[in-house]
Write a protein that holds these residues in place. Sequence first.
Motif, PDB file in Angstrom:
ATOM      1  N   PHE A  89     -27.474  -3.652 -16.389  1.00 41.88           N
ATOM      2  CA  PHE A  89     -27.802  -4.809 -17.225  1.00 41.88           C
ATOM      3  C   PHE A  89     -28.267  -5.995 -16.388  1.00 41.88           C
ATOM      4  O   PHE A  89     -27.815  -6.185 -15.256  1.00 41.88           O
ATOM      5  CB  PHE A  89     -26.576  -5.237 -18.042  1.00 41.88           C
ATOM      6  N   ASN A  90     -29.126  -6.836 -16.984  1.00 47.09           N
ATOM      7  CA  ASN A  90     -29.505  -8.089 -16.325  1.00 47.09           C
ATOM      8  C   ASN A  90     -28.410  -9.136 -16.589  1.00 47.09           C
ATOM      9  O   ASN A  90     -27.470  -8.887 -17.347  1.00 47.09           O
ATOM     10  CB  ASN A  90     -30.889  -8.567 -16.786  1.00 47.09           C
ATOM     11  N   ASP A  91     -28.541 -10.305 -15.975  1.00 41.14           N
ATOM     12  CA  ASP A  91     -27.470 -11.319 -16.047  1.00 41.14           C
ATOM     13  C   ASP A  91     -27.179 -11.751 -17.480  1.00 41.14           C
ATOM     14  O   ASP A  91     -26.024 -11.934 -17.868  1.00 41.14           O
ATOM     15  CB  ASP A  91     -27.848 -12.551 -15.209  1.00 41.14           C
ATOM     16  N   GLU A  92     -28.238 -11.908 -18.267  1.00 41.90           N
ATOM     17  CA  GLU A  92     -28.076 -12.358 -19.654  1.00 41.90           C
ATOM     18  C   GLU A  92     -27.283 -11.332 -20.468  1.00 41.90           C
ATOM     19  O   GLU A  92     -26.404 -11.681 -21.249  1.00 41.90           O
ATOM     20  CB  GLU A  92     -29.467 -12.552 -20.272  1.00 41.90           C
ATOM     21  N   ASN A  93     -27.590 -10.059 -20.255  1.00 41.32           N
ATOM     22  CA  ASN A  93     -26.881  -9.005 -20.992  1.00 41.32           C
ATOM     23  C   ASN A  93     -25.472  -8.777 -20.445  1.00 41.32           C
ATOM     24  O   ASN A  93     -24.562  -8.441 -21.198  1.00 41.32           O
ATOM     25  CB  ASN A  93     -27.687  -7.709 -20.971  1.00 41.32           C
ATOM     26  N   LEU A  94     -25.292  -8.972 -19.138  1.00 37.31           N
ATOM     27  CA  LEU A  94     -23.940  -8.892 -18.564  1.00 37.31           C
ATOM     28  C   LEU A  94     -23.036  -9.944 -19.187  1.00 37.31           C
ATOM     29  O   LEU A  94     -21.872  -9.675 -19.501  1.00 37.31           O
ATOM     30  CB  LEU A  94     -23.993  -9.101 -17.044  1.00 37.31           C
ATOM     31  N   ALA A  95     -23.591 -11.136 -19.395  1.00 42.84           N
ATOM     32  CA  ALA A  95     -22.825 -12.209 -20.027  1.00 42.84           C
ATOM     33  C   ALA A  95     -22.436 -11.812 -21.452  1.00 42.84           C
ATOM     34  O   ALA A  95     -21.303 -12.039 -21.895  1.00 42.84           O
ATOM     35  CB  ALA A  95     -23.635 -13.502 -20.033  1.00 42.84           C
ATOM     36  N   GLU A  96     -23.365 -11.197 -22.168  1.00 39.94           N
ATOM     37  CA  GLU A  96     -23.088 -10.709 -23.534  1.00 39.94           C
ATOM     38  C   GLU A  96     -22.003  -9.635 -23.525  1.00 39.94           C
ATOM     39  O   GLU A  96     -21.151  -9.579 -24.408  1.00 39.94           O
ATOM     40  CB  GLU A  96     -24.364 -10.113 -24.149  1.00 39.94           C
ATOM     41  N   LEU A  97     -22.066  -8.786 -22.505  1.00 41.31           N
ATOM     42  CA  LEU A  97     -21.091  -7.694 -22.367  1.00 41.31           C
ATOM     43  C   LEU A  97     -19.680  -8.259 -22.173  1.00 41.31           C
ATOM     44  O   LEU A  97     -18.717  -7.755 -22.735  1.00 41.31           O
ATOM     45  CB  LEU A  97     -21.488  -6.825 -21.161  1.00 41.31           C
ATOM     46  N   ALA A  98     -19.589  -9.318 -21.393  1.00 39.81           N
ATOM     47  CA  ALA A  98     -18.284  -9.887 -21.033  1.00 39.81           C
ATOM     48  C   ALA A  98     -17.755 -10.874 -22.074  1.00 39.81           C
ATOM     49  O   ALA A  98     -16.539 -11.061 -22.195  1.00 39.81           O
ATOM     50  CB  ALA A  98     -18.401 -10.604 -19.687  1.00 39.81           C
TER      51      ALA A  98
END
Length: 358
Positions: A89-98
């Motif tokens: 995942f990119n940073d934006e999606n990692l943030a969504e994941l967390a």
Amino acid sequence: MKLMNPIPIKKLYNPQYDLLSTSDRMELLNKIGKMYNLELICFKEFTAFGKSTYTAVYRSHDGIDFVFVPGDTVTLGFDFKNKPFQDIFNDENLAELAYPFVEGYEEEIFSEDDVQTKISEILEDEEVLSNIETYFKYNFTQEDEFVIHPLLVQKEYSETCWIPISDETLRQNKEWQQMIEKAESEGLSEIMIHNTICLYKTDDSNWCGKLYEETTFKKLLQDIKDNRYSLPTQREWEYLAGKGCRTIFPWGNNIDFSMNLKHMEWMDNDGDYTLEKENFFGLVIGDDPYCREIVYDNDVFSYKGGDGGRNICGGLGVLWGYLPVSPYFQDSEMVIGNNINGGYDFFRRVIRINDNMK
């Protein structure tokens, strides 16, 4: 009746099919239409997410549109093993994941910096990462190679449990006419009584109606078989939705936040949804996490393409909410009873070309 020129079955599989000249493909597609008594509507090249297919659109005697989908040998499923989330995942999606793991984010108002700090901490928390990994492990199908045979596939999915009311019956029913008059006076274009009746205005301002009728998976399957159609299998559906993509979604691993996605009120939704379009096979598929499609494998029914909106309703955000539209998502907690849920359950007819040519 035996056809004078039988179709060479190898030509209905890729890469052979793609290598044919346009005129050869048109000839093949013409023959297929005649063989299955389908009216050929048009030849068309469908393109989406960097993939394309030159095919034909047909119409059956019962008014259903189908497209020809060539067979292929493809790898299906997605393996998260030994792949750090930072590599997927990119940073934006990692943030969504967390984000759902940020404790107290609903009760307190954090500054943007606080949220980012907490997200960074979560992405380093072994326990949380392990929980996310477990979720992916149990809710995505395993990676393997499959031969998918050529199919004629219904272009759009059909709803379940709703039976159309004839115009004559609708006109003669005083109670329904009163409901329509009341809706007109209130400026409404649809009236829905849960699991009972739906009256709705069409584009030409006429009113139509449908009645809800409880039905079972077995009855639906029997109706489909009686009309000489089939339901797709899990793996066939994965191919129809992703064409063997090696990513979570047909377009990649990440949600693109410039997409116009259903049920995301904060996006600039104008009704023209990014995913509610024909894909690389000409199929409208995987566009709404609330709409799951029924698939059938060895006497077992299951769902693909949605979780009935469970992740979205849980307030888990865009990435978690849209994970179920991944070709490879398989809801491990879903328990299927005998009865179909007409609000969420849809189906797509297929005709298996190999079976019928033997």
